[in-house]
Design a protein around this motif. Sequence first.
Motif, PDB file in Angstrom:
ATOM      1  N   ARG A  20       0.866  -1.179   0.000  1.00 44.50           N
ATOM      2  CA  ARG A  20       0.000   0.000   0.000  1.00 44.50           C
ATOM      3  C   ARG A  20       0.904   1.230   0.000  1.00 44.50           C
ATOM      4  O   ARG A  20       1.794   1.359   0.848  1.00 44.50           O
ATOM      5  CB  ARG A  20      -0.883  -0.009   1.247  1.00 44.50           C
ATOM      6  CG  ARG A  20      -1.774   1.203   1.431  1.00 44.50           C
ATOM      7  CD  ARG A  20      -2.406   1.146   2.815  1.00 44.50           C
ATOM      8  NE  ARG A  20      -3.280   2.260   3.076  1.00 44.50           N
ATOM      9  CZ  ARG A  20      -3.625   2.653   4.295  1.00 44.50           C
ATOM     10  NH1 ARG A  20      -3.145   2.007   5.367  1.00 44.50           N
ATOM     11  NH2 ARG A  20      -4.432   3.679   4.462  1.00 44.50           N
ATOM     12  N   SER A  21       0.700   2.127  -0.957  1.00 46.09           N
ATOM     13  CA  SER A  21       1.513   3.327  -1.074  1.00 46.09           C
ATOM     14  C   SER A  21       0.619   4.549  -0.929  1.00 46.09           C
ATOM     15  O   SER A  21      -0.430   4.635  -1.574  1.00 46.09           O
ATOM     16  CB  SER A  21       2.224   3.377  -2.426  1.00 46.09           C
ATOM     17  OG  SER A  21       3.015   2.221  -2.628  1.00 46.09           O
ATOM     18  N   VAL A  22       1.033   5.504  -0.079  1.00 45.23           N
ATOM     19  CA  VAL A  22       0.240   6.721   0.155  1.00 45.23           C
ATOM     20  C   VAL A  22       1.149   7.931  -0.038  1.00 45.23           C
ATOM     21  O   VAL A  22       2.151   8.099   0.654  1.00 45.23           O
ATOM     22  CB  VAL A  22      -0.393   6.707   1.569  1.00 45.23           C
ATOM     23  CG1 VAL A  22      -1.608   5.793   1.599  1.00 45.23           C
ATOM     24  CG2 VAL A  22       0.599   6.261   2.636  1.00 45.23           C
ATOM     25  N   PHE A  23       0.779   8.790  -0.987  1.00 47.58           N
ATOM     26  CA  PHE A  23       1.637   9.911  -1.350  1.00 47.58           C
ATOM     27  C   PHE A  23       0.821  11.187  -1.533  1.00 47.58           C
ATOM     28  O   PHE A  23      -0.338  11.155  -1.951  1.00 47.58           O
ATOM     29  CB  PHE A  23       2.371   9.638  -2.663  1.00 47.58           C
ATOM     30  CG  PHE A  23       3.339   8.497  -2.611  1.00 47.58           C
ATOM     31  CD1 PHE A  23       4.525   8.604  -1.885  1.00 47.58           C
ATOM     32  CD2 PHE A  23       3.076   7.316  -3.291  1.00 47.58           C
ATOM     33  CE1 PHE A  23       5.422   7.552  -1.847  1.00 47.58           C
ATOM     34  CE2 PHE A  23       3.971   6.263  -3.250  1.00 47.58           C
ATOM     35  CZ  PHE A  23       5.145   6.377  -2.519  1.00 47.58           C
ATOM     36  N   HIS A 106       8.370   4.332   6.142  1.00 45.96           N
ATOM     37  CA  HIS A 106       7.625   3.166   6.608  1.00 45.96           C
ATOM     38  C   HIS A 106       6.465   3.611   7.491  1.00 45.96           C
ATOM     39  O   HIS A 106       6.653   4.344   8.472  1.00 45.96           O
ATOM     40  CB  HIS A 106       8.537   2.220   7.377  1.00 45.96           C
ATOM     41  CG  HIS A 106       7.841   1.016   7.928  1.00 45.96           C
ATOM     42  ND1 HIS A 106       7.384  -0.011   7.140  1.00 45.96           N
ATOM     43  CD2 HIS A 106       7.495   0.684   9.203  1.00 45.96           C
ATOM     44  CE1 HIS A 106       6.807  -0.926   7.890  1.00 45.96           C
ATOM     45  NE2 HIS A 106       6.856  -0.520   9.151  1.00 45.96           N
ATOM     46  N   LEU A 107       5.241   3.161   7.142  1.00 47.22           N
ATOM     47  CA  LEU A 107       4.049   3.611   7.863  1.00 47.22           C
ATOM     48  C   LEU A 107       3.243   2.463   8.464  1.00 47.22           C
ATOM     49  O   LEU A 107       2.111   2.674   8.902  1.00 47.22           O
ATOM     50  CB  LEU A 107       3.150   4.415   6.919  1.00 47.22           C
ATOM     51  CG  LEU A 107       3.744   5.714   6.369  1.00 47.22           C
ATOM     52  CD1 LEU A 107       2.809   6.327   5.338  1.00 47.22           C
ATOM     53  CD2 LEU A 107       4.025   6.696   7.494  1.00 47.22           C
ATOM     54  N   GLY A 108       3.797   1.257   8.490  1.00 48.68           N
ATOM     55  CA  GLY A 108       3.072   0.130   9.047  1.00 48.68           C
ATOM     56  C   GLY A 108       3.187  -1.085   8.154  1.00 48.68           C
ATOM     57  O   GLY A 108       3.973  -1.116   7.199  1.00 48.68           O
ATOM     58  N   VAL A 109       2.393  -2.107   8.462  1.00 47.64           N
ATOM     59  CA  VAL A 109       2.445  -3.366   7.722  1.00 47.64           C
ATOM     60  C   VAL A 109       2.117  -3.137   6.247  1.00 47.64           C
ATOM     61  O   VAL A 109       1.064  -2.600   5.909  1.00 47.64           O
ATOM     62  CB  VAL A 109       1.462  -4.380   8.337  1.00 47.64           C
ATOM     63  CG1 VAL A 109       1.460  -5.680   7.524  1.00 47.64           C
ATOM     64  CG2 VAL A 109       1.830  -4.659   9.784  1.00 47.64           C
ATOM     65  N   ILE A 164      -4.743  -5.830   3.205  1.00 48.68           N
ATOM     66  CA  ILE A 164      -3.320  -5.681   2.893  1.00 48.68           C
ATOM     67  C   ILE A 164      -2.482  -5.293   4.108  1.00 48.68           C
ATOM     68  O   ILE A 164      -1.290  -5.606   4.187  1.00 48.68           O
ATOM     69  CB  ILE A 164      -3.131  -4.662   1.740  1.00 48.68           C
ATOM     70  CG1 ILE A 164      -1.774  -4.858   1.072  1.00 48.68           C
ATOM     71  CG2 ILE A 164      -3.321  -3.236   2.238  1.00 48.68           C
ATOM     72  CD1 ILE A 164      -1.631  -4.124  -0.237  1.00 48.68           C
ATOM     73  N   SER A 165      -3.080  -4.627   5.086  1.00 53.03           N
ATOM     74  CA  SER A 165      -2.305  -4.190   6.254  1.00 53.03           C
ATOM     75  C   SER A 165      -2.545  -5.063   7.481  1.00 53.03           C
ATOM     76  O   SER A 165      -2.100  -4.723   8.576  1.00 53.03           O
ATOM     77  CB  SER A 165      -2.647  -2.730   6.589  1.00 53.03           C
ATOM     78  OG  SER A 165      -4.021  -2.591   6.856  1.00 53.03           O
ATOM     79  N   ARG A 166      -3.217  -6.201   7.309  1.00 53.11           N
ATOM     80  CA  ARG A 166      -3.485  -7.079   8.442  1.00 53.11           C
ATOM     81  C   ARG A 166      -2.373  -8.111   8.597  1.00 53.11           C
ATOM     82  O   ARG A 166      -1.624  -8.404   7.656  1.00 53.11           O
ATOM     83  CB  ARG A 166      -4.838  -7.773   8.273  1.00 53.11           C
ATOM     84  CG  ARG A 166      -6.009  -6.796   8.222  1.00 53.11           C
ATOM     85  CD  ARG A 166      -7.335  -7.469   8.049  1.00 53.11           C
ATOM     86  NE  ARG A 166      -7.679  -8.308   9.193  1.00 53.11           N
ATOM     87  CZ  ARG A 166      -8.852  -8.931   9.323  1.00 53.11           C
ATOM     88  NH1 ARG A 166      -9.782  -8.822   8.383  1.00 53.11           N
ATOM     89  NH2 ARG A 166      -9.093  -9.662  10.381  1.00 53.11           N
TER      90      ARG A 166
END
Length: 333
Positions: A20-23, A106-109, A164-166
């Motif tokens: 997961r990418s957040v920009f 890095h922001l998490g899993v 995706i982040s679990r």
Amino acid sequence: MDTLTGLLDSPRARGAFLLRSVFDPPFALRIEDEAPLTLLTVVRGSAWVTGDDGDPTPLRPGDVAVIRGPRPYTVADDPATPWQTIIRPGQVCVTVDGRNPLDTMHLGVRTWGDRLDAGTELLTGTYRMDSAVSRRLLGALPRLLVQPGAAADRTLVRLLATEISRTDPGQELVLDRLLDLLLVSVLRAWLAAPEAGAPAWHRARQDPIVGPALRLLHETPQTPWTVAALAARTGVSRSALARRFTELVGEPPMAYLTGWRLTLAADLLREPGATIGSVARRVGYGSAFALSTAFKRERGMSPQEYRRQVTAEPDRHETAHGPLRVILPAAAG
């Protein structure tokens, strides 16, 4: 075997790379990972995908892009934004000046970027290896295939975004299967869309003469087929079948069968413990020698050499002859 099933069944996604990418704009990722196949979807915001041909394609929320490797491409907020980060083979990430951005981003899993509530959120799923059974389908795929959000299965995209982040037990397997389902959804829409560039052999499956012959070749490649035997099973003359098959598929029946058998053999050779003799029998060759001769003539290497090569590293050879890109039509309503 259904040819679309063959794309993901041997092998299915195994330990696919998901991120997961957040920009916030501006951002530009240069992707040089040489992956054979990647899925990219926009959850919010927007992005552009630009191949080395320089022709940018916009992606909006819900759009799903299937990107066929191994050629590099760029994902950015705008086609004019200079590269900031480069993704290399093995998902090694560096900035253009050689730093590792993951130390600060890095922001998490399975999540990285500027901040969790950034303006653009992207989900990426990357297949790490080819399936030889899928070679014919992959060979016909455009380098970029986009299914608009209005036509995409939004349920799958939402579920992938949630999962995706679990870190639950078996999470990698769950993500692999969700990635498979999303890919199948896009490929089915591509194969069904008129004038979307689907391969000739897929369109020919609907023909009342060629379709039954193709199904027989796909489902029972071990049978000692001849054009006469195929014609007898499909209820037409030998000449009529040969002419119609070549016209719709682009090659004669026996040439097609040879390619299909060797594609199957290449996949079976990946299986632990498989012998060349056992593979030969399963795909319709009378002996290991006969398979080896045909395999080397077609692929330029013996089955033993091929097995050593695919064991050493994933197959990244580009075999596609399809169009550069296809944008599927949005569903009506």
